[in-house]
Design an enzyme around this catalytic site. Structure first.
Site, PDB file in Angstrom:
ATOM      1  N   CYS A   2       0.830  -1.203   0.000  1.00  0.00           N
ATOM      2  CA  CYS A   2       0.000   0.000   0.000  1.00  0.00           C
ATOM      3  C   CYS A   2       0.868   1.259   0.000  1.00  0.00           C
ATOM      4  O   CYS A   2       1.974   1.273   0.531  1.00  0.00           O
ATOM      5  CB  CYS A   2      -0.970   0.045   1.170  1.00  0.00           C
ATOM      6  SG  CYS A   2      -2.180  -1.278   1.190  1.00  0.00           S
ATOM      7  N   LYS A 580       5.827  -4.036  -4.255  1.00  0.00           N
ATOM      8  CA  LYS A 580       7.278  -3.943  -4.064  1.00  0.00           C
ATOM      9  C   LYS A 580       7.707  -4.120  -2.613  1.00  0.00           C
ATOM     10  O   LYS A 580       8.484  -5.001  -2.296  1.00  0.00           O
ATOM     11  CB  LYS A 580       7.757  -2.583  -4.583  1.00  0.00           C
ATOM     12  CG  LYS A 580       9.261  -2.361  -4.505  1.00  0.00           C
ATOM     13  CD  LYS A 580       9.991  -3.200  -5.527  1.00  0.00           C
ATOM     14  CE  LYS A 580      11.470  -2.915  -5.555  1.00  0.00           C
ATOM     15  NZ  LYS A 580      12.181  -3.836  -6.452  1.00  0.00           N
TER      16      LYS A 580
END
Length: 585
Positions: A2, A580
Site C-alpha cells: 500500500c 514492491k
C-alpha cells in the site's frame, strides 16, 4: 504494501497528490482512492478498483481543488479487491476519513465493540475511523482519540486521518514507513520519498510511535512511545531523474541496464564498513543471513562464500527465526539483507535477536531495519521501482561476497575478480547475446512449465531466475539442483519440455553430465554459459568473471524474464497480485 501520500498547505493539493500517488504505484495497484475537502461539512471521497490513472480518469479527480487531501493505493490483504474495500474509509457521517498501510491484528475484537456503526467494507482498516467517530461523540478531542486508538490497536500499522472539523491532518507511524516532506508552501506525509521529490528534497523520516499534526503552516511531532525522541530534517541525495524511466519503456529494463555502471562504482566505493563487518564475522560462532524473497537468495549465495572460506553461515528467512531460537547464541552475528529496509517478516524477527550483533545490507538508509543494525551498509543500488528486484540483488550479493572474503583474508582475490567482471561487462550486452535471449524468450512465452538446472552457486542463481520468470512472465518455473534431478523430477522431462541450465566453469563437467541425462530423455535445454555445449539446444553466451560470474548469470536471467514478459504483453513493472515493499507479515 500500500502507498499513502497526503498534503496540507497553501497550494492546491490535487496536482501534487495525483503526481505523488503515481510514484507509489509500485507499492500496490489493486485499487486507488482519495479524500479531499468538500462542501456541506462533508468530505469528497472517490475510490475504485483498478490502476491509479484509470481511477483518476473515471472520477475526473483533477477537476477538484483542495488545499489538503490524502491519496491511497492498495495491495489487498484483508478483504477482497472491491470498490467498497478501497481506501480511504469514512465514518458514518462522512466527516472523518482514514487511509492505512499495515494490518490491524485485533480488528475483529475492536469491531465487536463498534456494532452500532454502519460498516461498508470487509477490511480491518474501517475499524479505525469508526473508533475515532465513537470517541469524538464521547467528547474526546481528535488528538486524544488518536492516542487512545494507537494504544488499542495491535500489529504494524501506519495511517493518516482527515477530520472535517479540523484544518489539520494527523499521521501516525508504527511499523509501516512514513516520511515527511517539507516544502515552502506546505507539508507532505508519504510512504516513500519519490512521491514528493519533485517538490522538495527536505525530509524527516518518522519513527515508530510518531504522531504528526500537519497544519497549513507546518507540523508538530509527538512520539507516543518516547517523549524525548528527537527528529531532524535531512536532505535526500538522489534526484527526480533517478526515479523516472527516461528513454526506457519500463523501469525494470532501466534498472537492469544500470547494473554495469553501479558495479563500476562499487569497485571504487569506501570499503571501511566491509572491513568492520568482516571483523564482526571473524568473532562470530555462526553467521546467520536473514532475508526474504530475492534478498533470501542473495543470502543463500552469500552463505556459499562464507562456507567456502571456513566460516559457518546459515541463510534463513524472517519467519523461520523461531525454528532457530534454541541454537542461536549471543556470539552469533546476523547479516540482514533487505531492499526496502521495511520487510515485515524481518522486522518481526528483530526483537528475537536484539542481543546479537547485526550487519545491514540495505538499499534505504532511512528505513526501520537500517536504524536497528550495528553496522549499516548502503548497497547503493539507487531507487528500484519495478516490483521485481534486479540491481538490489546484484549489489547485495557482491557486498556479502566481499565481507566473506575480507573475513578470510582473501579480499585481494575478490578485487581481482571484480576487475575481471568490470572488464568483461561489455561482452554481455552485445547484439549476439541479445539475439540469443530474444530467441529463447520466444520459446519460453509458449511454455507453461520450465525447469532451471544448476549446481551449488549456479543452483542459487537458478532459484532467483525462476522467481523472476514467475513474477513477471507468469510461467511456472522450478529450480532444481542439477545433481538431484535424477532423483525424481527427471520423470517430468519430455520432448516438449525446456530447461534453462546455468553452467559456470567451476561446475562444468558435473553439470554437463546431468544435462546429458536430460538430453537422453529428449528434453530441450537453453544453456547459459561462457562456452557452448553439445547438450544445449539454444545457447546464451555470458563472460566468465571467476567468483563473480553470478553477476552475468543474474543479468542474463533478468533479461530473459523481461523479454518473455514483453512478448506475453505483461506489464512487468506491475505484475498481478504483487507489490514492491512487503510491509505485512
Amino acid at each position: 504494501m500500500c502507498g499513502i501520500i497526503a498534503y496540507n498547505g497553501q497550494d492546491n493539493a490535487v496536482p501534487y497528490l495525483m503526481d505523488g500517488i503515481r510514484n507509489l504505484e509500485y507499492r500496490g495497484y489493486d485499487s486507488c482512492g482519495c479524500v479531499l475537502d468538500g462542501n456541506n461539512n462533508k468530505l469528497i471521497i472517490k475510490k475504485d478498483t483498478g490502476r491509479i490513472d484509470e481511477v483518476i480518469k473515471k472520477y475526473d479527480i483533477g477537476k477538484y481543488s483542495s488545499t489538503r487531501g490524502i491519496f491511497h493505493t492498495r495491495w489487498g490483504t484483508i478483504g477482497d479487491i472491491t470498490k467498497e474495500n478501497a481506501h480511504p474509509f469514512a465514518d458514518c457521517m462522512e466527516k472523518i476519513a482514514v487511509a492505512h498501510n499495515g494490518i490491524i491484528e485485533n480488528w475483529e475484537e475492536l469491531k465487536a465493540g463498534l456494532m452500532a456503526h454502519k460498516f461498508k467494507s470487509d477490511t480491518d482498516t474501517e475499524v479505525l475511523v469508526h473508533f475515532l467517530e465513537e470517541k469524538l461523540k464521547e467528547g474526546l478531542p481528535i488528538e486524544d482519540a488518536v492516542k487512545l486508538l494507537f494504544s488499542k490497536i495491535k500489529g504494524l500499522s501506519s495511517f493518516v486521518i482527515m477530520d472535517k472539523d479540523s484544518d489539520d491532518l494527523i499521521a501516525v507511524k508504527n511499523g509501516s514507513p512514513l516520511v515527511l516532506g517539507i516544502s515552502k508552501n506546505g507539508t507532505f506525509v508519504s510512504s516513500d520519498v519519490p512521491s514528493f521529490l519533485k517538490y522538495t528534497n527536505k525530509v524527516i523520516y518518522l519513527m515508530d510511535g510518531d504522531m504528526v499534526r500537519i497544519s497549513k503552516s507546518g507540523y508538530a511531532i509527538d512520539n507516543l512511545l518516547d517523549n524525548k525522541m528527537k527528529h531532524q530534517v535531512s536532505t535526500v541525495n538522489f534526484s527526480i531523474k533517478d526515479i523516472e524511466k527516461g528513454r526506457h519503456k519500463h523501469f525494470m529494463i532501466k534498472e537492469i541496464l544500470e547494473q554495469p555502471n553501479l558495479i563500476r562504482k562499487f569497485e571504487s566505493t569506501d570499503f571501511s564498513k566491509v572491513y568492520a563487518a568482516a571483523d564482526l564475522v571473524k568473532s562470530a560462532r555462526t553467521v546467520y543471513i536473514l532475508g526474504a524473497g530475492t534478498s533470501h537468495y542473495a543470502g543463500m549465495l552469500g552463505a556459499k562464500f562464507f562456507l567456502e572460506n571456513g566460516i559457518q553461515a546459515v541463510p534463513i528467512q524472517g519467519q523461520e527465526i523461531l525454528t532457530y531460537l534454541k541454537v542461536i547464541s549471543p556470539r552469533d552475528v546476523f547479516i540482514i539483507i533487505s531492499q526496502s529496509g521495511e520487510t515485515a517478516d524481518i522486522i518481526s524477527a528483530l526483537p528475537l535477536i536484539k542481543n546479537n550483533k547485526k550487519i545491514g545490507l540495505i538499499n534505504n538508509e532511512s528505513s526501520t531495519i537500517a536504524r536497528e543494525v550495528d553496522i549499516f551498509i548502503d548497497i547503493g543500488a539507487g531507487p528500484e521501482k519495478a516490483v521485481a528486484s534486479t540491481k538490489a540483488f546484484t549489489l547485495s550479493s557482491l557486498y556479502t561476497a566481499f565481507i566473506a572474503m575480507a573475513a578470510s583474508g582473501r579480499i585481494n582475490e575478490a578485487f581481482k575478480d571484480l576487475r575481471l567482471l568490470n572488464l568483461n561487462m561489455y561482452n554481455l550486452l552485445v547484439p549476439s547475446v541479445n539475439r540469443a535471449i530474444d530467441t529463447a524468450a520466444e520459446k519460453l512465452k509458449e511454455m507453461d512449465d520450465v525447469f532451471y538446472l544448476g549446481r551449488d552457486h549456479d543452483y542459487v542463481l537458478c532459484m532467483e531466475g525462476a522467481l523472476k520468470l514467475k513474477e513477471i512472465a507468469y510461467v511456472h518455473a522450478e529450480a532444481i539442483d542439477a545433481a538431484t534431478f535424477k532423483h525424481g523430477p527427471l520423470a517430468l522431462i519430455s520432448s516438449d519440455k525446456y530447461s534453462i541450465a546455468l553452467v559456470s566453469n567451476r561446475f562444468r563437467d558435473a553439470t554437463t553430465h546431468n544435462l546429458e541425462e536430460v538430453k537422453a530423455r529428449k528434453g530441450k535445454i537453453i544453456g547459459i554459459s561462457d562456452k557452448p555445449s553439445n547438450t544445449f539446444d539454444m545457447f546464451i553466451r555470458i563472460p566468465d568473471a571467476g567468483m563473480f560470474t553470478f553477476v552475468f548469470q543474474a543479468m542474463a536471467l533478468q533479461l530473459l524474464a523481461y523479454k518473455t514478459s514483453l512478448l506475453k504483453g505483461i506489464d512487468c513493472d506491475h505484475p498481478r497480485n504483487l507489490a514492491k515493499a512487503v510491509t505485512v507479515k
